[in-house]
Design an enzyme around this catalytic site. Structure first.
Site, PDB file in Angstrom:
ATOM      1  N   GLU A 292      24.771  69.680  66.302  1.00  0.00           N
ATOM      2  CA  GLU A 292      23.557  70.366  65.842  1.00  0.00           C
ATOM      3  C   GLU A 292      22.403  70.088  66.795  1.00  0.00           C
ATOM      4  O   GLU A 292      21.965  68.935  66.955  1.00  0.00           O
ATOM      5  CB  GLU A 292      23.173  69.912  64.432  1.00  0.00           C
ATOM      6  CG  GLU A 292      21.907  70.604  63.931  1.00  0.00           C
ATOM      7  CD  GLU A 292      21.447  70.117  62.571  1.00  0.00           C
ATOM      8  OE1 GLU A 292      20.323  70.484  62.160  1.00  0.00           O
ATOM      9  OE2 GLU A 292      22.203  69.372  61.930  1.00  0.00           O
TER      10      GLU A 292
ATOM     11  N   LYS B 208      34.027  59.193  47.723  1.00  0.00           N
ATOM     12  CA  LYS B 208      33.987  60.504  48.377  1.00  0.00           C
ATOM     13  C   LYS B 208      33.650  61.646  47.424  1.00  0.00           C
ATOM     14  O   LYS B 208      34.119  62.778  47.591  1.00  0.00           O
ATOM     15  CB  LYS B 208      35.318  60.777  49.096  1.00  0.00           C
ATOM     16  CG  LYS B 208      35.636  59.728  50.145  1.00  0.00           C
ATOM     17  CD  LYS B 208      37.011  59.883  50.750  1.00  0.00           C
ATOM     18  CE  LYS B 208      37.267  58.746  51.724  1.00  0.00           C
ATOM     19  NZ  LYS B 208      38.632  58.766  52.280  1.00  0.00           N
TER      20      LYS B 208
ATOM     21  N   ASP C  35      34.425  56.521  58.076  1.00  0.00           N
ATOM     22  CA  ASP C  35      35.102  57.619  57.394  1.00  0.00           C
ATOM     23  C   ASP C  35      34.077  58.725  57.125  1.00  0.00           C
ATOM     24  O   ASP C  35      33.179  58.544  56.298  1.00  0.00           O
ATOM     25  CB  ASP C  35      35.705  57.128  56.080  1.00  0.00           C
ATOM     26  CG  ASP C  35      36.588  58.174  55.410  1.00  0.00           C
ATOM     27  OD1 ASP C  35      36.440  59.366  55.727  1.00  0.00           O
ATOM     28  OD2 ASP C  35      37.417  57.794  54.567  1.00  0.00           O
TER      29      ASP C  35
ATOM     30  N   HIS D  77      13.889  74.735  66.172  1.00  0.00           N
ATOM     31  CA  HIS D  77      15.291  75.117  66.172  1.00  0.00           C
ATOM     32  C   HIS D  77      15.551  76.301  67.092  1.00  0.00           C
ATOM     33  O   HIS D  77      16.632  76.411  67.665  1.00  0.00           O
ATOM     34  CB  HIS D  77      15.756  75.437  64.743  1.00  0.00           C
ATOM     35  CG  HIS D  77      16.149  74.216  63.973  1.00  0.00           C
ATOM     36  ND1 HIS D  77      15.223  73.380  63.395  1.00  0.00           N
ATOM     37  CD2 HIS D  77      17.362  73.672  63.715  1.00  0.00           C
ATOM     38  CE1 HIS D  77      15.863  72.382  62.795  1.00  0.00           C
ATOM     39  NE2 HIS D  77      17.163  72.530  62.974  1.00  0.00           N
TER      40      HIS D  77
END
Length: 569
Positions: free
Chosen positions: A248, A380, A456, A554
């Site tokens: 990004e 998660k 993770d 951006h």
């Protein structure tokens, strides 16, 4: 009886192995000697213990003890060859360059096992000669004037067998004994099976041995993610260069601006308020009353010491901290929390929990363990239990940004930031029914640091739980900003942290591996760095929104300036 190997035309006599003289297959012989070795060791230990108890001299041996010692010596000599004759022979007798594969299907599969030690001498990946369009096109021999053959004869036979389903793709590493070669063959077989090219997905330049059995199965290459550096981040009096792996645009630049503002204002301070990984099995009884009885037993302080001894026996670093239960009818969810040293600790906690479950089965034989994880952990997944109770490392990080820095570096003012934070991060998130999402973009920074340091990535979900607070201080001149993150799940050993690239990023932060002097301190420091980087990212993005710079930034950093129309498809 028909011979298992039939000579092929023009083939030389097959090499004779010493293991062919064994009456049993080599794996059975190895199993026999393993059993024999440990049996006689156990027998001798029992006999010597009896002699010590009876004050009998150790040098006085019986006939059975002499036989056991001779058996021990024989089996030890055999095992010293590392699982037998086959290994020793492979070091002494060179293998033939190629062993022909017979027409019989069973002999064909066994023949591939014999190819596993051939050295891979190819200098280019299997997809190097493939064209860039979607369909797979194999280069003809005429087109390889300046290139070596992509697949040699032996590998070509194995690729065909994988494509035909005669050899499972997941067995290539064990059959070949060469992880890089296995990845190359699997990649070529995949291209032929799907008819699609994998050109652009790198194969070379990666240590496939390092991921075997712990990071990724059936690899065909690796994905490149650029790593940028934000910083220096001045945190608790020490400067850190924070690695961030992301695709990004503007993210690293924005976080870097936040680090600059924190540095110019004297730095940030952090505190770790809790360190406990969790696992919550679900058990079931015949009645709700029995489930309630176990709940009371587990939460009774008088029973905690015995339970913790059972739990702690599974690891040098895992130490049980608390047990909390939730009952649903005749089902009981038991949430164990424990410290895990420098490891993230999921496996460590699971082992300890399994020990306790086995122990509880003696006290509650009617208990039915439905699963080692009942989602009350909760791993998660966004869950209120993690937001309230915490999971992993619970960290709070703060800084006071001077009004001058807010104006010159962040291009806004204190009042605008405080108002925006209240209406966006607090009120807006409440209106959306957010769970742990009272922030601007904490998950952006958490994900980038996680990928760079081998964590993770899926645990970004609960690790990104964060509430960002902003308040005007010093008579409204300066800004107090803080982030509170109750469930940062990180480790500096195990999993992806041992891979070369991720290990280098951990080394950059000074938290590589386990801390021998103070176990657990490296993982705790990494959690603090994550929180500090989130603080910088929140500060910069909120300032960009307050100043109306978000879209402009951006458009500048997150869009390519290349002329796409002129690029080849």
């Amino acid at each position: 009886m028909e011979s298992r190997r039939r000579p092929t035309k023009g083939a030389a006599d097959e090499s004779i192995k010493a293991s062919d003289a064994l009456p049993l297959p080599l794996y059975l012989t190895n199993a026999f000697f393993f059993t024999l070795f440990f049996s006689v060791v156990y027998f001798l230990l029992l006999r010597w213990r009896e002699k010590i108890r009876n004050s009998t001299p150790l040098h006085v041996v019986t006939l059975s003890e002499m036989a056991a010692m001779l058996t021990f010596l024989a089996s030890f000599i055999y095992l010293l060859g590392f699982f037998g004759i086959g290994f020793v022979q492979s070091l002494i007798i060179p293998r033939a360059p190629h062993e022909d594969i017979t027409d019989d299907e069973e002999d064909e599969i066994n023949g591939y096992d014999r190819l596993r030690v051939k050295e891979d001498t190819r200098s280019i990946p299997c997809g190097a000669a493939l064209k860039s369009d979607g369909d797979l096109k194999i280069a003809s021999p005429k087109s390889t004037t300046n290139k070596t053959e992509i697949i040699d004869k032996e590998d070509e036979e194995i690729v065909k067998s994988v494509v035909e389903g005669k050899i499972p793709s997941y067995t290539l590493e064990s059959k070949l004994g060469d992880c890089r070669r296995a990845a190359s063959i699997r990649r070529e077989a995949l291209q032929r099976t799907t008819g699609k090219s994998l050109e652009g997905l790198p194969l070379e330049g990666f240590d496939y041995d390092s991921i075997l059995g712990q990071c990724c199965e059936m690899p065909v290459g690796y994905v490149q993610i650029p790593v940028g550096i934000a910083g220096p981040l001045l945190l608790d009096g020490k400067e850190y260069s924070v690695p961030m792996a992301t695709t990004e645009g503007c993210l690293v630049a924005s976080t870097n601006r936040g680090c600059k503002a924190i540095l110019a204002s004297g730095g940030a301070e952090s505190a770790l308020v809790r360190d406990a990984m969790t696992r919550a099995p679900v058990v079931r009884f015949a009645t709700a009353k029995r489930a309630a009885q176990l709940k009371l037993f587990l939460e009774d302080p008088l029973n905690f010491e015995s339970l913790s001894l059972v739990f702690n026996s599974s690891s040098r670093f895992g130490r049980l901290q608390t047990i909390k239960c939730a009952i649903a009818g005749k089902n009981l969810y038991i949430r164990f929390s424990c410290s895990t040293g420098d490891a993230m600790g999921m496996n460590m906690v699971s082992k300890g929990v399994q020990n306790v479950m086995d122990f509880l089965n003696n006290e509650f034989p009617d208990m039915d363990v439905i699963g080692i994880s009942g989602n009350y952990c909760s791993d998660k997944k966004p869950a209120a239990v993690n937001w309230i109770e915490g999971r992993g490392k619970s960290v709070v990080c703060e800084a006071i940004i001077t009004g001058d820095v807010v104006n010159k570096v962040l291009k806004t003012d204190v009042g605008s930031l405080v108002e925006l934070n209240m209406l966006k991060n607090l009120t807006g998130s409440a209106m959306a029914g957010a769970l742990g999402g009272f922030n601007a973009h904490a998950s952006n920074i958490v994900s980038a640091v996680f990928i760079a340091t081998g964590q993770d990535p899926a645990q970004n979900i609960e690790s990104s739980h964060c509430i960002t607070m902003m308040e005007a201080v010093n008579e409204g001149k300066d800004l107090h900003v803080s982030v509170t993150m109750p469930s940062i799940e990180v480790g500096t050993v195990g999993g992806g942290t041992q891979l070369a690239s991720q290990s280098a990023c951990l080394n950059l932060l000074g938290v590589k591996g386990a801390n021998k002097e103070a176990p657990g301190s490296n993982a705790r420091q990494l959690a603090k760095v994550v929180a500090g980087a989130v603080l910088a990212g929140e500060l910069s993005l909120m300032s960009a929104i307050a100043a109306g710079q978000l879209v402009k930034s951006h458009m500048k950093y997150n869009r390519s300036n290349k002329d796409v129309a002129s690029m080849k498809s």
